[in-house]
Design a protein around this motif. Sequence first.
Motif, PDB file in Angstrom:
ATOM      1  N   ARG A  13       0.834  -1.212   0.000  1.00 46.55           N
ATOM      2  CA  ARG A  13       0.000   0.000   0.000  1.00 46.55           C
ATOM      3  C   ARG A  13       0.872   1.267   0.000  1.00 46.55           C
ATOM      4  O   ARG A  13       0.586   2.228  -0.725  1.00 46.55           O
ATOM      5  N   LYS A  14       1.943   1.263   0.789  1.00 46.96           N
ATOM      6  CA  LYS A  14       2.835   2.413   0.840  1.00 46.96           C
ATOM      7  C   LYS A  14       3.546   2.605  -0.500  1.00 46.96           C
ATOM      8  O   LYS A  14       3.704   3.733  -0.985  1.00 46.96           O
ATOM      9  N   SER A  15       3.956   1.494  -1.104  1.00 50.03           N
ATOM     10  CA  SER A  15       4.653   1.567  -2.394  1.00 50.03           C
ATOM     11  C   SER A  15       3.730   2.080  -3.490  1.00 50.03           C
ATOM     12  O   SER A  15       4.152   2.833  -4.369  1.00 50.03           O
ATOM     13  N   VAL A  16       2.461   1.677  -3.444  1.00 50.52           N
ATOM     14  CA  VAL A  16       1.481   2.144  -4.437  1.00 50.52           C
ATOM     15  C   VAL A  16       1.331   3.660  -4.336  1.00 50.52           C
ATOM     16  O   VAL A  16       1.290   4.376  -5.355  1.00 50.52           O
ATOM     17  N   GLN A  17       1.258   4.180  -3.129  1.00 49.39           N
ATOM     18  CA  GLN A  17       1.136   5.626  -2.918  1.00 49.39           C
ATOM     19  C   GLN A  17       2.351   6.365  -3.464  1.00 49.39           C
ATOM     20  O   GLN A  17       2.235   7.414  -4.092  1.00 49.39           O
ATOM     21  N   LYS A  18       3.542   5.825  -3.231  1.00 49.40           N
ATOM     22  CA  LYS A  18       4.765   6.442  -3.730  1.00 49.40           C
ATOM     23  C   LYS A  18       4.794   6.493  -5.259  1.00 49.40           C
ATOM     24  O   LYS A  18       5.377   7.402  -5.851  1.00 49.40           O
ATOM     25  N   LEU A  19       4.144   5.504  -5.881  1.00 50.54           N
ATOM     26  CA  LEU A  19       4.117   5.436  -7.339  1.00 50.54           C
ATOM     27  C   LEU A  19       2.977   6.269  -7.937  1.00 50.54           C
ATOM     28  O   LEU A  19       2.805   6.308  -9.152  1.00 50.54           O
ATOM     29  N   GLY A  20       2.210   6.927  -7.064  1.00 51.47           N
ATOM     30  CA  GLY A  20       1.131   7.785  -7.540  1.00 51.47           C
ATOM     31  C   GLY A  20      -0.204   7.100  -7.699  1.00 51.47           C
ATOM     32  O   GLY A  20      -1.155   7.679  -8.229  1.00 51.47           O
ATOM     33  N   GLY A  21      -0.308   5.867  -7.218  1.00 51.54           N
ATOM     34  CA  GLY A  21      -1.564   5.135  -7.297  1.00 51.54           C
ATOM     35  C   GLY A  21      -2.342   5.218  -5.996  1.00 51.54           C
ATOM     36  O   GLY A  21      -1.933   5.899  -5.049  1.00 51.54           O
ATOM     37  N   SER A  22      -3.472   4.519  -5.938  1.00 48.93           N
ATOM     38  CA  SER A  22      -4.299   4.520  -4.733  1.00 48.93           C
ATOM     39  C   SER A  22      -4.911   3.149  -4.516  1.00 48.93           C
ATOM     40  O   SER A  22      -5.350   2.485  -5.457  1.00 48.93           O
ATOM     41  N   THR A  23      -4.925   2.720  -3.256  1.00 52.43           N
ATOM     42  CA  THR A  23      -5.538   1.436  -2.903  1.00 52.43           C
ATOM     43  C   THR A  23      -6.836   1.641  -2.126  1.00 52.43           C
ATOM     44  O   THR A  23      -7.404   0.698  -1.592  1.00 52.43           O
ATOM     45  N   GLU A  24      -7.298   2.885  -2.080  1.00 51.54           N
ATOM     46  CA  GLU A  24      -8.448   3.237  -1.244  1.00 51.54           C
ATOM     47  C   GLU A  24      -9.687   2.410  -1.554  1.00 51.54           C
ATOM     48  O   GLU A  24     -10.438   2.032  -0.651  1.00 51.54           O
ATOM     49  N   ARG A  25      -9.936   2.122  -2.829  1.00 54.50           N
ATOM     50  CA  ARG A  25     -11.162   1.421  -3.230  1.00 54.50           C
ATOM     51  C   ARG A  25     -11.002  -0.097  -3.234  1.00 54.50           C
ATOM     52  O   ARG A  25     -11.937  -0.810  -3.586  1.00 54.50           O
ATOM     53  N   TYR A  26      -9.846  -0.580  -2.837  1.00 55.36           N
ATOM     54  CA  TYR A  26      -9.582  -2.011  -2.980  1.00 55.36           C
ATOM     55  C   TYR A  26      -9.227  -2.657  -1.643  1.00 55.36           C
ATOM     56  O   TYR A  26      -8.452  -2.115  -0.859  1.00 55.36           O
ATOM     57  N   GLY A  27      -9.804  -3.821  -1.419  1.00 53.84           N
ATOM     58  CA  GLY A  27      -9.569  -4.545  -0.178  1.00 53.84           C
ATOM     59  C   GLY A  27      -8.370  -5.471  -0.276  1.00 53.84           C
ATOM     60  O   GLY A  27      -7.734  -5.601  -1.333  1.00 53.84           O
ATOM     61  N   ASP A  28      -8.090  -6.167   0.812  1.00 51.29           N
ATOM     62  CA  ASP A  28      -6.945  -7.072   0.875  1.00 51.29           C
ATOM     63  C   ASP A  28      -6.985  -8.184  -0.183  1.00 51.29           C
ATOM     64  O   ASP A  28      -5.936  -8.520  -0.748  1.00 51.29           O
ATOM     65  N   PRO A  29      -8.157  -8.792  -0.473  1.00 48.08           N
ATOM     66  CA  PRO A  29      -8.175  -9.865  -1.472  1.00 48.08           C
ATOM     67  C   PRO A  29      -7.660  -9.426  -2.842  1.00 48.08           C
ATOM     68  O   PRO A  29      -6.942 -10.177  -3.509  1.00 48.08           O
ATOM     69  N   THR A  30      -8.013  -8.201  -3.266  1.00 48.79           N
ATOM     70  CA  THR A  30      -7.547  -7.704  -4.556  1.00 48.79           C
ATOM     71  C   THR A  30      -6.033  -7.512  -4.545  1.00 48.79           C
ATOM     72  O   THR A  30      -5.323  -7.958  -5.456  1.00 48.79           O
ATOM     73  N   LEU A  31      -5.512  -6.848  -3.508  1.00 47.63           N
ATOM     74  CA  LEU A  31      -4.074  -6.590  -3.427  1.00 47.63           C
ATOM     75  C   LEU A  31      -3.283  -7.893  -3.287  1.00 47.63           C
ATOM     76  O   LEU A  31      -2.182  -8.023  -3.827  1.00 47.63           O
ATOM     77  N   THR A  32      -3.865  -8.856  -2.593  1.00 50.04           N
ATOM     78  CA  THR A  32      -3.180 -10.140  -2.403  1.00 50.04           C
ATOM     79  C   THR A  32      -2.977 -10.866  -3.729  1.00 50.04           C
ATOM     80  O   THR A  32      -1.970 -11.564  -3.911  1.00 50.04           O
ATOM     81  N   ARG A  33      -3.913 -10.708  -4.652  1.00 51.03           N
ATOM     82  CA  ARG A  33      -3.756 -11.323  -5.980  1.00 51.03           C
ATOM     83  C   ARG A  33      -2.477 -10.821  -6.656  1.00 51.03           C
ATOM     84  O   ARG A  33      -1.731 -11.591  -7.267  1.00 51.03           O
ATOM     85  N   PHE A  34      -2.253  -9.518  -6.556  1.00 52.25           N
ATOM     86  CA  PHE A  34      -1.061  -8.938  -7.183  1.00 52.25           C
ATOM     87  C   PHE A  34       0.205  -9.379  -6.453  1.00 52.25           C
ATOM     88  O   PHE A  34       1.247  -9.605  -7.084  1.00 52.25           O
ATOM     89  N   LEU A  35       0.129  -9.502  -5.140  1.00 52.12           N
ATOM     90  CA  LEU A  35       1.274  -9.990  -4.370  1.00 52.12           C
ATOM     91  C   LEU A  35       1.634 -11.420  -4.774  1.00 52.12           C
ATOM     92  O   LEU A  35       2.814 -11.750  -4.977  1.00 52.12           O
TER      93      LEU A  35
END
Length: 243
Positions: A13-35
Motif C-alpha cells: 500500500r505504501k509503495s502504491v502511494q509512492k508510485l502515484g496510485g491509490s488502494t483506497e477502493r480495494y480490499g486485501d483480497p484484490t491486493l493479495t492477488r497482485f502480491l
Amino acid sequence: MDKKEEIALARMRKSVQKLGGSTERYGDPTLTRFLKARSMDSEKAAKMFVQWQTWRASFVPNGFIPESQIPDELESRKAYLQGLSKDGYPVLIFKGSRHFPCKDHLQCKRFVVYMLDKAVARAIKEHEIGNEKFICLIDLRQLTYKNFDPRGLINAVQFLQAYYPERLEKLYMLFMPRFFQSVWKMVCHYLDKGIREKIEIVKNDEKARIEFVKKIGEEVLPKELGGRAQLVALQDVIVPQLN
C-alpha cells in the motif's frame, strides 16, 4: 492471514502511494492477488497494481467494453459462459475452430477484455471481493491452419498475465491436434510459471475425458463435451459490472 502477508500488504500500500496510485477502493483480497502474482514482493506487486490501474482507466474508461465495439468478434459466437463448476467456478468455453486471425487488432484486444471481465463477473455473488476466479476450456476440435492466430493468442495470454493476476483457476486444452502442439510450445514461452502450472492438456482418450467431466461437472458442460447442459453464448449472459 498470517503476519508476513499483513506486512507485505502494508508495504505494498505504501509503495502504491509512492508510485502515484491509490488502494483506497480495494480490499486485501484484490491486493493479495497482485502480491501472489509477484511472489509476495511488495514493490513489484505495487508496480504491477499501478500499471493495471493506469491501463484500466485508459483501455476500459467506462468500466466495461460495450458490445458495439466488438461486433465482428461476437458474431462468430466462439465464446460461451456456462454456470459454475463442481468447485464453484464459472466455466468459460472458447471454440478455436470459430476463431480466425484478427483483421482489427484493437477489436480483438477489446474482445479479450470483454470475455475475461464477464468470466470474472460471473463469479460475483453480491459484490466483488477481489479474488473471484474462473475455469477456461479451449475446445480445439475441427481446428485447421485457417484458425491459427499466434498474435491473437499471445495478446490474450499477455492480457491475462498483466491485468488479470490470479483470476485463472484452471485452463483445460481439449482435443489438441498434433499440428497445434508446436504452436502451443511457442506460446508457452510467453507464459509465467504460475500460469503454466494451471494448464492441463486433456488426453484424447475415454478415460481422460471421463475424469475431466467428473472434475468440472455434467451440469455445466455441454453435451458435446460429455455433459448435459446447453451452450450459452457469452453475449447472452448478464453479469454485474466490475468495479
